[in-house]
Design a protein around this motif. Sequence first.
Motif, mmCIF file in Angstrom:
data_model
loop_
_atom_site.group_PDB
_atom_site.id
_atom_site.type_symbol
_atom_site.label_atom_id
_atom_site.label_comp_id
_atom_site.label_asym_id
_atom_site.label_seq_id
_atom_site.Cartn_x
_atom_site.Cartn_y
_atom_site.Cartn_z
ATOM 1 N N GLN A 1 26.385 -63.875 -68.220
ATOM 2 C CA GLN A 1 26.338 -62.432 -68.387
ATOM 3 C C GLN A 1 27.387 -61.968 -69.391
ATOM 4 N N ARG B 1 26.612 -57.590 -82.575
ATOM 5 C CA ARG B 1 27.279 -57.067 -81.396
ATOM 6 C C ARG B 1 28.626 -57.737 -81.151
ATOM 7 N N ASN C 1 20.906 -56.100 -72.349
ATOM 8 C CA ASN C 1 21.728 -56.580 -71.236
ATOM 9 C C ASN C 1 21.036 -56.337 -69.897
ATOM 10 N N TYR C 2 21.513 -57.047 -68.909
ATOM 11 C CA TYR C 2 20.898 -56.965 -67.578
ATOM 12 C C TYR C 2 21.976 -56.930 -66.508
ATOM 13 N N VAL C 3 21.638 -56.372 -65.339
ATOM 14 C CA VAL C 3 22.616 -56.360 -64.249
ATOM 15 C C VAL C 3 22.685 -57.740 -63.602
ATOM 16 N N MET C 4 23.774 -57.945 -62.886
ATOM 17 C CA MET C 4 24.049 -59.255 -62.293
ATOM 18 C C MET C 4 22.885 -59.796 -61.473
ATOM 19 N N THR D 1 31.948 -55.732 -80.431
ATOM 20 C CA THR D 1 32.753 -55.873 -79.220
ATOM 21 C C THR D 1 34.202 -56.181 -79.576
ATOM 22 N N ASP E 1 25.174 -57.974 -53.950
ATOM 23 C CA ASP E 1 24.035 -58.529 -54.692
ATOM 24 C C ASP E 1 23.425 -59.747 -54.013
ATOM 25 N N MET F 1 26.797 -68.098 -63.918
ATOM 26 C CA MET F 1 26.090 -66.821 -64.041
ATOM 27 C C MET F 1 26.956 -65.753 -64.682
ATOM 28 N N MET F 2 28.213 -65.707 -64.224
ATOM 29 C CA MET F 2 29.077 -64.675 -64.789
ATOM 30 C C MET F 2 29.326 -64.975 -66.254
ATOM 31 N N LEU G 1 28.290 -50.519 -69.352
ATOM 32 C CA LEU G 1 29.126 -51.723 -69.336
ATOM 33 C C LEU G 1 29.722 -51.927 -67.954
ATOM 34 N N TRP H 1 29.849 -69.703 -54.150
ATOM 35 C CA TRP H 1 30.363 -68.960 -55.298
ATOM 36 C C TRP H 1 30.793 -67.561 -54.866
ATOM 37 N N ASP I 1 28.187 -50.911 -65.090
ATOM 38 C CA ASP I 1 27.070 -51.377 -64.259
ATOM 39 C C ASP I 1 26.805 -52.858 -64.464
ATOM 40 N N MET I 2 26.879 -53.288 -65.715
ATOM 41 C CA MET I 2 26.617 -54.696 -66.024
ATOM 42 C C MET I 2 27.849 -55.542 -65.772
ATOM 43 N N LEU J 1 26.662 -59.949 -72.839
ATOM 44 C CA LEU J 1 27.211 -58.624 -73.107
ATOM 45 C C LEU J 1 27.998 -58.614 -74.397
ATOM 46 N N HIS K 1 38.169 -65.245 -59.254
ATOM 47 C CA HIS K 1 37.856 -65.109 -60.683
ATOM 48 C C HIS K 1 39.031 -64.447 -61.408
ATOM 49 N N SER L 1 30.778 -55.716 -67.398
ATOM 50 C CA SER L 1 31.411 -56.362 -68.539
ATOM 51 C C SER L 1 32.902 -56.438 -68.257
ATOM 52 N N LEU L 2 33.336 -57.625 -67.822
ATOM 53 C CA LEU L 2 34.727 -57.770 -67.391
ATOM 54 C C LEU L 2 35.676 -57.560 -68.552
#
Lengths: 852, 147
Positions: free
Chosen positions: B5, A453, B15-18, A457, A524, B1-2, A485, A547, A487-488, B9, A554, A490-491
């Motif tokens: 993740q 992966r 993969n999982y959500v935050m 990527t 969240d 955490m970020m 991506l 945080w 939803d998760m 990814l 960020h 992926s920045l």
Amino acid sequence: MSKVLPTPAKRILPSKEATLFKELLTLYETRQLKKGLKTSDQILKKFPEHGETLCMKGLVLTHMGKREEGIDLVKKGVRLDLTSHICWHVFGLIQKGEKHYEEALKSYTQALRFDKENLNILRDAAQLQTQLRLFDALVETRHTLLRIRPTLRQHWVALAVAHHLNGNLAEARKTLEHYERTLKNVPDYDIEHSETLLYHIHLLEEMGEFSDALSLLDINAKSRSIVDRAAIMEYRARLLSKLGSDEAEHAWRVLIEHNSDCYDYLRGYLSNQGLSLDATSTDALTILRQFSTQLPKATAPRRLALNIASRDDFRDLVKPYLLSGLTKGVPSLFVDIKALYCDDSKRQIVEEIVEAARADFSPDSTSPSPSSSSAPTDLEPTTYLWTLYFLAQHHSYLGRPQQALETIELALAHTPTLPELHACKARTLKRAGDPFGAARCVDEARLLDGQDRFLNTKCAKYLLRAGLIDEASAILDATSPGADLEDMQSLLYLIEEADAHYRNAKLNLALKKYLAIFNEVEDDQYDFHGYNLRKFTLNIYLTLVKWEDRLRSHPAYVKAALSASRIYVALHDDPSIAKAASSAPQLTDAEKKAKKKAKKAAQKVQEDVKKAPAASANEDKGLEVTLPKDDDPEGIKLLSVADPLEHAAKLLHPLSALSTNNIDAWLAIYDVAVRRKKFLQAVKALNCARALNHEHPELHIRLVHFRQAVQALPQQLPAPIGPLVTEALAKLLPDEVSLDTYNGQCLQRHSSEPLAVLAAAKVAHALEAPLQEVEEIVFGTLREDSKLDVPSALQVVTFLTSIKSERLEEFRKACDVRFEVSTVFKPAEELQGLRKRAQVGEEETKVESPAA
Amino acid sequence: MMGMQATNLQNLPENYVMKFWMYHAMTWPQISFVAEDHKGRIVGYVLAKIEEDSEEKGEPVHGHVNSISVLRSYRRLGLAKKLMLLSQEAMASVYKAEHVSLHVRKSNKAAIGLYRDTLGFEVAKVEKKYYGDGEDALSMRLSLKDP
């Protein structure tokens, strides 16, 4: 104060219906939705105006997925019975589900007026108050909860945490102490109690009460009330250090022996001795060397020693470090080492050592040098390979693409199947201005290890950098499609794809991706405001809250906010951009295909949604809004907002508090503020930017812009703002200096810095200098002594394009010659061809790589 | 955490959500670990949980490794092993976990090598079609009781 309100007559039900209503509440609690619906209908048949039943029915319907109908009923119910705590509670639940926290809290406050001691309502209200950071109110709510149920352990710690969040550490401490005194019969090995004690100790530490903290720690460590041994050791070392105790050194040593690769432990040990890891120091070096000997498996002390060693010490230490990495074939060796290159002499030493190693390891090395530390005979052939890999990265990093490519070709001839080599070549090409060749190379790497992966990527990223968005999506789809991506979060994906759209001038799609970043992370945290208190994991919870408060510092958010705000500013300056985007441009074949595919996928989701309710009518869908169908997949609506500047200001708002050291943030804040006529904000932004770097080329442009903007005002700004702005402006750019002179001086001061030269050209253009003169300035970036690189040359190209310069091709040609490996400056037709070849690269047809 | 993740990814197909990451960190803060490079960027992680409810089912309290990953460019440094050891130790010391379990793709030779040969895991059973793409998983476990 509280007066008991008489129950209004319209709420009272006859005993049969009253029983049914109670049943309804139980049915809802146990989520027997279908039965609940039936029961509510039974009541409503006779009493269609019963507000509480209407609200309950609405709530049940919302849970069953009939949101609109449900919410209508709830609203009707509230109107019919404005003094019922049930009605307001239900309304609050619905609003909370929609993430309208402020409105929800208002409803809860109403509900509490009519039922002051309802535990459920109080608990929910506390969570809302935490989410909204209304800590005064939170303390009060937690107080009430504790008063009603003092026997519940979590009510005590919840109050302490509320005081803590509210900044009242002393009260938090008192609450905890009181709580601990009331505790009886704590079972052995109680992890919740253990976490509470650790929280208490942490609180004392934060208050500066180190010796109290230490004694609390020691007592409870001894009695085994604290079960987390690693935490005990860490807290102890930290507290002993802060108390200046002799035992501290030993405590840190124990930690290091436990985990010798933890930088914090090593830093802790050294700072306890008054030593730092940031400056050259022989004492610190001696200690790190001792640890390296005592703990032969540890890598951190060896690596940290390289930071603080100098000259001969450095040479002695770095040689075995490098050779061991090369022999083991550690892929990250160069990335690890390159941070040392900020010191030129270290860079030189590394280069010498690795070049010598290459000569030694080379299979056709004629005379194995006797001085070599490792005997060439027992060398694996891969060591030579990894040495070449290191050197290629080294040259690439230092801006020597030719040398890098030569080295990498040698390595590829040796072993053509190592993906890292192809990826390294790709990176070199990317840096040197050949994004298409880069994409092709990294695709070769991907094909060598299709399962991986990481390479996948990387490949998608490079395709995005080359502007090949559809091709990138195709690659990503293989593992995880764009929607997932997103939803998760992926920045990497969101930023790279947004940037790619931005470069391709698809501002609508770019904006869409930029705005997707972090759109849910703040929501969240909501559940954890209750959850962690029940679990007693308090320290980590406070870390989470902090945080979340800093989330928008960020780098990914900062980048997205800055880019999105640039788009909004462009929209403000030229509203025709939005129209152009919405008048459906000609789609390319690939885009059509992608659109069709997206449509299909959307349809499938719709069908899935339709199928679901049939499966079970009783299924609970919860109260949270399920993602509505995306009615703006192209981002056209985002682009057509009436007030782009207000949107931009909102995005930038968190940065003014969190990213105070980022000059780009202040410049963006200025751009928005001056257009919104917020002149004091504009002044502040310019002053902050200036304090960070008063010679920044982009600041230069803004200063001139600001003088022009203020002078162009139809009338003077009223006092007190007017005089303040005039005064500030005079300080930023003295009145007596003409703008032409000012610009000329800047240009002279920075004539070898391409971005400063470009800025001067932009200012000249803004001051309406003749085109020829502007071009003359721009071409200064091509002078011998100019530090022009590929990215800044591309910025120049963009500017020349925007002013419709006829000398654009001349500039491109000059860059094409200057940057030998680059392709981005080739004429348009040739670029098309290169794009196509990069696309072909992903098919089985392998394109031969051009000779380096 | 970020960082965890992001690494996940970039590296893995699962993969999982935050909120999933948050949930683990907030519930069992002691047993998940990250590896950072010299600049503090996260290059590897182990995410673990404790199976507590299993007491009723007659299974003792045990740890479970949900996800572990090290960026491809940071391999061969022994990071995965170090992360696993730290997590295992914390599981045993904080939660008195009797064993640790995990799932691994049947085709993932490198990972199986690490778990079995380096860390001493044994295969408990094969779970058919465990993964989304239909691949079988090996369910592996290691006792955490002092030998």
